[in-house]
Write a protein that holds these residues in place. Sequence first.
Motif, PDB file in Angstrom:
ATOM      1  N   LEU A 154       0.878  -1.112   0.084  1.00 14.34           N
ATOM      2  CA  LEU A 154      -0.010   0.021   0.221  1.00 14.34           C
ATOM      3  C   LEU A 154       0.813   1.277   0.117  1.00 14.34           C
ATOM      4  CD1 LEU A 154      -2.794   1.405  -0.025  1.00 14.34           C
ATOM      5  CD2 LEU A 154      -2.773   1.129   2.764  1.00 14.34           C
ATOM      6  N   GLU A 155       2.113   1.283   0.773  1.00 11.71           N
ATOM      7  CA  GLU A 155       2.774   2.355   0.800  1.00 11.71           C
ATOM      8  C   GLU A 155       3.379   2.578  -0.333  1.00 11.71           C
ATOM      9  OE1 GLU A 155       2.548  -0.108   3.115  1.00 11.71           O
ATOM     10  OE2 GLU A 155       1.921   1.008   4.666  1.00 11.71           O
ATOM     11  N   ALA A 156       3.806   1.600  -1.192  1.00  6.35           N
ATOM     12  CA  ALA A 156       4.076   1.631  -2.535  1.00  6.35           C
ATOM     13  C   ALA A 156       3.329   2.342  -3.583  1.00  6.35           C
ATOM     14  CB  ALA A 156       5.060   0.393  -2.993  1.00  6.35           C
ATOM     15  N   ILE A 157       2.141   2.019  -3.444  1.00  7.61           N
ATOM     16  CA  ILE A 157       1.286   2.601  -4.245  1.00  7.61           C
ATOM     17  C   ILE A 157       1.009   4.014  -3.923  1.00  7.61           C
ATOM     18  CG2 ILE A 157      -1.340   2.498  -4.777  1.00  7.61           C
ATOM     19  CD1 ILE A 157      -1.184  -0.253  -4.129  1.00  7.61           C
ATOM     20  N   LYS A 158       0.819   4.340  -2.393  1.00  7.69           N
ATOM     21  CA  LYS A 158       0.742   5.748  -2.236  1.00  7.69           C
ATOM     22  C   LYS A 158       1.788   6.713  -2.600  1.00  7.69           C
ATOM     23  CE  LYS A 158      -2.275   6.077   1.487  1.00  7.69           C
ATOM     24  NZ  LYS A 158      -3.477   6.749   0.674  1.00  7.69           N
ATOM     25  N   GLU A 159       3.077   6.083  -2.464  1.00  8.58           N
ATOM     26  CA  GLU A 159       4.304   6.909  -2.770  1.00  8.58           C
ATOM     27  C   GLU A 159       4.337   7.293  -4.190  1.00  8.58           C
ATOM     28  OE1 GLU A 159       7.653   4.332  -1.950  1.00  8.58           O
ATOM     29  OE2 GLU A 159       7.226   4.525   0.172  1.00  8.58           O
ATOM     30  N   LYS A 160       3.574   6.779  -5.161  1.00  9.48           N
ATOM     31  CA  LYS A 160       3.841   7.230  -6.719  1.00  9.48           C
ATOM     32  C   LYS A 160       2.661   8.455  -6.806  1.00  9.48           C
ATOM     33  CE  LYS A 160       6.583   4.034  -8.221  1.00  9.48           C
ATOM     34  NZ  LYS A 160       7.902   4.388  -8.708  1.00  9.48           N
ATOM     35  N   GLU A 161       3.445   9.521  -7.194  1.00  5.61           N
ATOM     36  CA  GLU A 161       2.679  10.466  -7.516  1.00  5.61           C
ATOM     37  C   GLU A 161       1.858  10.461  -8.557  1.00  5.61           C
ATOM     38  OE1 GLU A 161       5.297  13.850  -7.783  1.00  5.61           O
ATOM     39  OE2 GLU A 161       6.440  13.497  -6.013  1.00  5.61           O
ATOM     40  N   ASN A 162       1.959   9.274  -9.549  1.00  4.75           N
ATOM     41  CA  ASN A 162       1.300   9.306 -10.925  1.00  4.75           C
ATOM     42  C   ASN A 162       0.416   8.209 -10.693  1.00  4.75           C
ATOM     43  OD1 ASN A 162       3.175   7.011 -10.780  1.00  4.75           O
ATOM     44  ND2 ASN A 162       2.886   6.882 -13.083  1.00  4.75           N
ATOM     45  N   ALA A 163       0.044   7.782  -9.450  1.00  6.30           N
ATOM     46  CA  ALA A 163      -1.053   6.638  -9.121  1.00  6.30           C
ATOM     47  C   ALA A 163      -1.949   7.273  -8.228  1.00  6.30           C
ATOM     48  CB  ALA A 163      -0.176   5.517  -8.360  1.00  6.30           C
TER      49      ALA A 163
ATOM     50  N   TYR B  52      -6.556  -1.474   5.133  1.00  7.79           N
ATOM     51  CA  TYR B  52      -5.908  -1.373   4.104  1.00  7.79           C
ATOM     52  C   TYR B  52      -6.861  -0.573   2.933  1.00  7.79           C
ATOM     53  CZ  TYR B  52      -2.267  -3.809   6.656  1.00  7.79           C
ATOM     54  OH  TYR B  52      -1.567  -4.183   7.637  1.00  7.79           O
ATOM     55  N   TYR B  53      -7.868  -1.204   2.770  1.00  8.16           N
ATOM     56  CA  TYR B  53      -8.865  -0.825   1.594  1.00  8.16           C
ATOM     57  C   TYR B  53      -9.249   0.494   1.820  1.00  8.16           C
ATOM     58  CZ  TYR B  53      -9.267  -5.899   0.169  1.00  8.16           C
ATOM     59  OH  TYR B  53      -9.060  -7.234   0.030  1.00  8.16           O
ATOM     60  N   ASN B  54      -9.449   0.935   2.820  1.00  7.00           N
ATOM     61  CA  ASN B  54     -10.274   2.333   3.096  1.00  7.00           C
ATOM     62  C   ASN B  54      -9.091   3.391   3.151  1.00  7.00           C
ATOM     63  OD1 ASN B  54     -13.068   1.674   3.618  1.00  7.00           O
ATOM     64  ND2 ASN B  54     -12.320   0.517   5.506  1.00  7.00           N
ATOM     65  N   GLN B  55      -7.738   2.921   2.924  1.00  5.05           N
ATOM     66  CA  GLN B  55      -6.799   4.045   2.820  1.00  5.05           C
ATOM     67  C   GLN B  55      -6.762   4.394   1.112  1.00  5.05           C
ATOM     68  OE1 GLN B  55      -3.005   3.761   5.102  1.00  5.05           O
ATOM     69  NE2 GLN B  55      -3.969   2.067   5.951  1.00  5.05           N
ATOM     70  N   ALA B  56      -7.599   3.797   0.451  1.00  9.36           N
ATOM     71  CA  ALA B  56      -7.467   4.329  -1.081  1.00  9.36           C
ATOM     72  C   ALA B  56      -7.895   5.654  -1.084  1.00  9.36           C
ATOM     73  CB  ALA B  56      -8.424   3.331  -1.730  1.00  9.36           C
ATOM     74  N   ASP B  57      -7.427   6.175  -2.279  1.00  4.40           N
ATOM     75  CA  ASP B  57      -7.926   7.487  -2.502  1.00  4.40           C
ATOM     76  C   ASP B  57      -9.269   7.823  -2.589  1.00  4.40           C
ATOM     77  OD1 ASP B  57      -5.099   8.584  -2.586  1.00  4.40           O
ATOM     78  OD2 ASP B  57      -4.992   7.671  -4.291  1.00  4.40           O
ATOM     79  N   TYR B  58     -10.033   6.829  -3.152  1.00  4.82           N
ATOM     80  CA  TYR B  58     -11.488   6.754  -3.435  1.00  4.82           C
ATOM     81  C   TYR B  58     -12.071   5.734  -3.347  1.00  4.82           C
ATOM     82  CZ  TYR B  58      -9.695  10.930  -6.033  1.00  4.82           C
ATOM     83  OH  TYR B  58      -9.141  12.046  -6.283  1.00  4.82           O
ATOM     84  N   LYS B  59     -13.346   5.428  -2.993  1.00  6.41           N
ATOM     85  CA  LYS B  59     -14.048   4.432  -2.384  1.00  6.41           C
ATOM     86  C   LYS B  59     -15.342   4.337  -3.214  1.00  6.41           C
ATOM     87  CE  LYS B  59     -16.177   2.285   1.814  1.00  6.41           C
ATOM     88  NZ  LYS B  59     -16.246   2.318   3.105  1.00  6.41           N
ATOM     89  N   ILE B  60     -15.635   3.291  -3.936  1.00  3.66           N
ATOM     90  CA  ILE B  60     -16.986   3.270  -4.749  1.00  3.66           C
ATOM     91  C   ILE B  60     -17.612   1.862  -4.301  1.00  3.66           C
ATOM     92  CG2 ILE B  60     -17.759   2.831  -6.931  1.00  3.66           C
ATOM     93  CD1 ILE B  60     -16.321   5.641  -6.671  1.00  3.66           C
ATOM     94  N   SER B  61     -18.752   1.979  -3.667  1.00  2.00           N
ATOM     95  CA  SER B  61     -19.780   0.812  -3.531  1.00  2.00           C
ATOM     96  C   SER B  61     -20.168   0.195  -4.661  1.00  2.00           C
ATOM     97  CB  SER B  61     -20.999   1.458  -2.697  1.00  2.00           C
ATOM     98  OG  SER B  61     -21.726   0.317  -2.385  1.00  2.00           O
ATOM     99  N   THR B  62     -20.179  -1.201  -4.802  1.00  2.00           N
ATOM    100  CA  THR B  62     -20.572  -1.839  -6.074  1.00  2.00           C
ATOM    101  C   THR B  62     -21.785  -2.633  -5.905  1.00  2.00           C
ATOM    102  OG1 THR B  62     -19.375  -4.028  -5.289  1.00  2.00           O
ATOM    103  CG2 THR B  62     -18.070  -2.325  -6.550  1.00  2.00           C
ATOM    104  N   ASP B  63     -22.435  -2.674  -4.709  1.00  2.00           N
ATOM    105  CA  ASP B  63     -23.634  -3.548  -4.607  1.00  2.00           C
ATOM    106  C   ASP B  63     -24.650  -2.821  -5.359  1.00  2.00           C
ATOM    107  OD1 ASP B  63     -22.289  -4.922  -2.672  1.00  2.00           O
ATOM    108  OD2 ASP B  63     -23.367  -4.615  -1.077  1.00  2.00           O
ATOM    109  N   GLN B  64     -25.325  -4.032  -6.158  1.00  2.00           N
ATOM    110  CA  GLN B  64     -26.692  -3.493  -6.838  1.00  2.00           C
ATOM    111  C   GLN B  64     -26.432  -2.378  -7.783  1.00  2.00           C
ATOM    112  OE1 GLN B  64     -30.050  -2.729  -4.055  1.00  2.00           O
ATOM    113  NE2 GLN B  64     -29.488  -4.699  -2.774  1.00  2.00           N
ATOM    114  N   LYS B  65     -25.368  -2.446  -8.273  1.00  2.00           N
ATOM    115  CA  LYS B  65     -24.907  -1.795  -9.537  1.00  2.00           C
ATOM    116  C   LYS B  65     -24.366  -2.578 -10.779  1.00  2.00           C
ATOM    117  CE  LYS B  65     -23.553   2.097  -6.593  1.00  2.00           C
ATOM    118  NZ  LYS B  65     -22.918   2.617  -5.851  1.00  2.00           N
ATOM    119  N   ASP B  66     -24.531  -2.198 -11.774  1.00  2.00           N
ATOM    120  CA  ASP B  66     -23.904  -2.663 -13.072  1.00  2.00           C
ATOM    121  C   ASP B  66     -22.466  -2.255 -13.184  1.00  2.00           C
ATOM    122  OD1 ASP B  66     -24.103  -0.526 -14.776  1.00  2.00           O
ATOM    123  OD2 ASP B  66     -26.151  -1.207 -15.300  1.00  2.00           O
ATOM    124  N   ALA B  67     -21.912  -2.945 -14.212  1.00  2.00           N
ATOM    125  CA  ALA B  67     -20.491  -2.536 -14.476  1.00  2.00           C
ATOM    126  C   ALA B  67     -20.371  -0.905 -14.994  1.00  2.00           C
ATOM    127  CB  ALA B  67     -19.705  -3.298 -15.475  1.00  2.00           C
TER     128      ALA B  67
END
Length: 173
Positions: free
Chosen positions: A88-97, A146-161
């Motif tokens: 997770l730290e490796a992902i968060k360190e990347k300015e382009n991610a 860990y998941y909740n440290q993502a930049d954004y959170k999207i709920s997927t329940d009862q939604k299509d792709a």
Amino acid sequence: MNIVLMGYMGSGKSLIGRDLASKLKLEYLDLDDYIENQEKKSIFKIFEEHGEIYFRKKETFYLKTVLDTFENTIISLGGGTPCFVGNLEAIKEKENAKSLYLHTSLDELTRRLFAERSKRPLISHLNTQEELKDFVRKHLFERSFYYNQADYKISTDQKDANQISEESIAALF
């Protein structure tokens, strides 16, 4: 920019990753597929022959390789990837991610995963929906931090792709 998708197995990372890549005209990379290609064997076989610790070390190596070498790519992680060895730290360190957590409820994950458990090494040994639900519940408890440290959170329940992709694009841009 790279967009890194995280969430529990069955949350739709691969499906949404491909859809986002198509809509945003970006490349798509599934980290598990990348590992299988590099190692010349399936994730299931890697687990079977070498165990989870070996796999997680390889996963960390390939995640860092992908983050360092790919640009303008949607990257779908394995469910446990952000939870191990500083990933997770490796992902968060990347300015382009930017990272995006596809949040899916316990009941929905259990429903999605039960039919395909034979293809997933971590749950292939579980024989009932109740066993699977308990297993997923424990993992979600451990991994939510860990998941909740993502930049954004999207709920997927009862939604299509399409709905999930559109919400993701709105959040990211």
